[in-house]
Write a protein that holds these residues in place. Structure first.
Motif, PDB file in Angstrom:
ATOM      1  N   ASN A  54       0.817  -1.212   0.000  1.00 36.26           N
ATOM      2  CA  ASN A  54       0.000   0.000   0.000  1.00 36.26           C
ATOM      3  C   ASN A  54       0.851   1.262   0.000  1.00 36.26           C
ATOM      4  N   SER A  55       1.938   1.240  -0.760  1.00 35.70           N
ATOM      5  CA  SER A  55       2.743   2.443  -0.929  1.00 35.70           C
ATOM      6  C   SER A  55       2.982   2.648  -2.412  1.00 35.70           C
ATOM      7  N   PRO A  56       2.575   3.796  -2.957  1.00 37.39           N
ATOM      8  CA  PRO A  56       2.792   4.012  -4.393  1.00 37.39           C
ATOM      9  C   PRO A  56       4.256   4.172  -4.766  1.00 37.39           C
ATOM     10  N   GLU A  57       5.138   4.347  -3.764  1.00 35.06           N
ATOM     11  CA  GLU A  57       6.557   4.512  -4.052  1.00 35.06           C
ATOM     12  C   GLU A  57       7.243   3.160  -3.890  1.00 35.06           C
ATOM     13  N   ALA A  58       7.530   2.508  -5.047  1.00 41.51           N
ATOM     14  CA  ALA A  58       8.025   1.128  -5.016  1.00 41.51           C
ATOM     15  C   ALA A  58       9.384   1.035  -4.336  1.00 41.51           C
ATOM     16  N   VAL A  59      10.228   2.066  -4.495  1.00 41.00           N
ATOM     17  CA  VAL A  59      11.578   1.966  -3.932  1.00 41.00           C
ATOM     18  C   VAL A  59      11.523   1.921  -2.407  1.00 41.00           C
ATOM     19  N   THR A  60      10.731   2.820  -1.809  1.00 37.13           N
ATOM     20  CA  THR A  60      10.597   2.796  -0.355  1.00 37.13           C
ATOM     21  C   THR A  60       9.973   1.487   0.101  1.00 37.13           C
ATOM     22  N   ALA A  61       8.986   0.983  -0.664  1.00 31.69           N
ATOM     23  CA  ALA A  61       8.353  -0.286  -0.309  1.00 31.69           C
ATOM     24  C   ALA A  61       9.381  -1.403  -0.281  1.00 31.69           C
ATOM     25  N   ILE A  62      10.263  -1.422  -1.294  1.00 29.92           N
ATOM     26  CA  ILE A  62      11.293  -2.462  -1.317  1.00 29.92           C
ATOM     27  C   ILE A  62      12.262  -2.259  -0.163  1.00 29.92           C
ATOM     28  N   VAL A  63      12.702  -1.007   0.030  1.00 31.64           N
ATOM     29  CA  VAL A  63      13.754  -0.745   1.013  1.00 31.64           C
ATOM     30  C   VAL A  63      13.288  -1.035   2.432  1.00 31.64           C
ATOM     31  N   TRP A  64      12.061  -0.637   2.774  1.00 28.70           N
ATOM     32  CA  TRP A  64      11.634  -0.783   4.180  1.00 28.70           C
ATOM     33  C   TRP A  64      10.645  -1.901   4.404  1.00 28.70           C
ATOM     34  N   ASP A  65      10.181  -2.601   3.352  1.00 25.30           N
ATOM     35  CA  ASP A  65       9.229  -3.677   3.606  1.00 25.30           C
ATOM     36  C   ASP A  65       9.710  -4.993   2.995  1.00 25.30           C
TER      37      ASP A  65
END
Lengths: 168, 260
Positions: B55-66
């Motif tokens: 549920n984050s439109p920013e894929a990079v942050t999603a990968i980095v923190w999830d």
């Protein structure tokens, strides 16, 4: 009281920058922007400003707008045209020198405004400020005179008149 | 001599042209997307896949923190260990809290100082915006914190490090803020686990959104505002920790060496 006003004005500036940089005005942006602005405003209340009453003086803002219009339309254009002529001229007629130019402004903001106005026009650059002697050292592409007072007439007289009205 | 220069110039231009030709042939991105990328792009913000999405439109942050959050946690740990090592090496080498040395005429000219006074809060606003929108737009906690740390660095260079100390920005306070940030990151990693523990359901450490076998997770929205579960908290605390950690390092590096 004055510290609270200082903080409020810095917070306004921070909030505007935050919203402009974010590029959206959803509730989330407004809320986080408000918190960031309050924290930054309190942190910088004693650093960024010394007399916040000047910021809420509409007369100073009116002169600032008049100065901005005059500066960017008339002074900038004249300076650009002059330097373009010198560049395109086959003999490149430059007469560079560093001249001493006195200033009579009191506050730091006024001095900064004059210096930035001089530097931002092509052909003149403030290279040093001496606060004890109250002079700028200005590199001038076409030094018409080396007399400090006469150089001031050519370079910074108009800027200083407006800057003193806005910031002093 | 002239001929040699000419030959050299022509060779240089031709070799760059050759390099560019080959680079163009081999490095042009194809229009196909690899399967791995398709997976991330489809799942990063997709309410129709409730057990896969972040549920984050920013894929990079999603990968980095999830998706690879544990990796990032250890990267953060490495960064702070390096900082701790630097501070440990510099211990007792510097003097602090000596505002009486500050005569007010150190640093650069009054013009630069005045401009710095106005731009510093603006830098902090930009850094906070980068950090707090890490789950929505490119950026994130580290980038935002590093941007914020530019403000104290400029103040140190333009005014002097003693000016920062007279404004009561000391290493102790920065250490406190950094520790708060790190504690926040630690608590965020186990937040879903604690929720599961109190509810008596299965949840995992470092869990963000609900999963198949662990249907409890963090909310993706708070009061209708998208926060993407843990991502918002990770970015906030990372921003705090990075900004204060860098500030502390700058102060220590620029402080006067203790005599004797």
């Amino acid at each position: 009281m004055s510290r609270a006003l200082n903080a409020f004005i810095v917070a306004c500036l921070t909030f505007i920058v935050y919203i402009v940089f974010t590029g959206s005005v959803s509730i989330y942006d407004l809320m986080t922007g408000f918190i960031v602005a309050v924290v930054t405003g309190v942190l910088f209340s004693n650093i960024a400003l010394s007399n916040a009453l000047k910021v809420i003086d509409p007369r100073r803002w009116y002169i600032l707008v008049r100065y901005a219009i005059r500066y960017f339309i008339i002074d900038e254009t004249l300076a650009h045209v002059d330097v373009i002529k010198r560049i395109l001229h086959p003999r490149v007629p430059v007469n560079p020198a560093i001249v001493k130019v006195p200033y009579y402004a009191e506050t730091d903001y006024a001095k900064t405004c004059i210096a930035c106005s001089i530097t931002n026009t092509p052909g003149t650059v403030v290279v040093e400020i001496d606060e004890n002697e109250r002079v700028f050292y200005i590199h001038w592409i076409d030094a018409k005179t080396l007399e400090p007072e006469k150089a001031r007439e050519f370079i910074s007289k108009v800027f200083e008149e407006y800057s003193k009205k806005i910031f002093d | 001599m002239k001929l040699v220069e000419l030959v050299l110039l022509v060779t240089l231009i031709l070799s760059i042209a050759l390099l560019l030709t080959f680079a163009y042939m081999y490095l042009t991105p194809t229009s196909e997307i690899r399967n791995l990328a398709v997976f991330y792009l489809v799942t990063t913000y997709n309410p129709q896949l409730p057990f896969y999405t972040v549920n984050s439109p920013e894929a990079v942050t999603a990968i980095v923190w999830d998706y690879r959050g544990l990796d990032t946690l250890f990267e953060t740990a490495v960064f702070y260990l390096a900082l701790i090592a630097a501070l440990a090496l510099a211990r007792k080498l510097y003097v602090e809290a000596t505002p009486e040395f500050n005569k007010g005429n150190e640093g650069l000219s009054v013009i630069v100082k005045t401009v710095t006074k106005i731009t510093s809060p603006m830098i902090i606003a930009v850094g906070a915006s980068i950090g707090l929108h890490g789950h929505l737009t490119p950026g994130g906690g580290f980038q935002g914190g590093a941007t914020i740390a530019v403000a104290p660095m400029i103040i140190i260079i333009v005014f002097s490090v003693l000016y920062l100390l007279t404004k009561r920005v000391t290493t102790e306070k920065m250490l406190l803020l950094r520790s708060l940030g790190l504690i926040g990151i630690g608590l965020t990693t186990i937040s879903a686990f604690i929720i599961g523990l109190t509810a008596g359901r299965t949840t995992y450490v470092f869990q963000n959104m609900p999963k198949f076998d662990a249907p409890l997770g963090l909310p993706d929205k708070l009061n209708g505002v998208l926060i993407s579960g843990t991502l918002w908290f990770f970015n906030l605390f990372e921003m705090l920790a990075v900004a204060s950690g860098f500030t502390m390092a700058f102060i220590v590096l620029m402080l006067v060496k203790k005599e004797g």
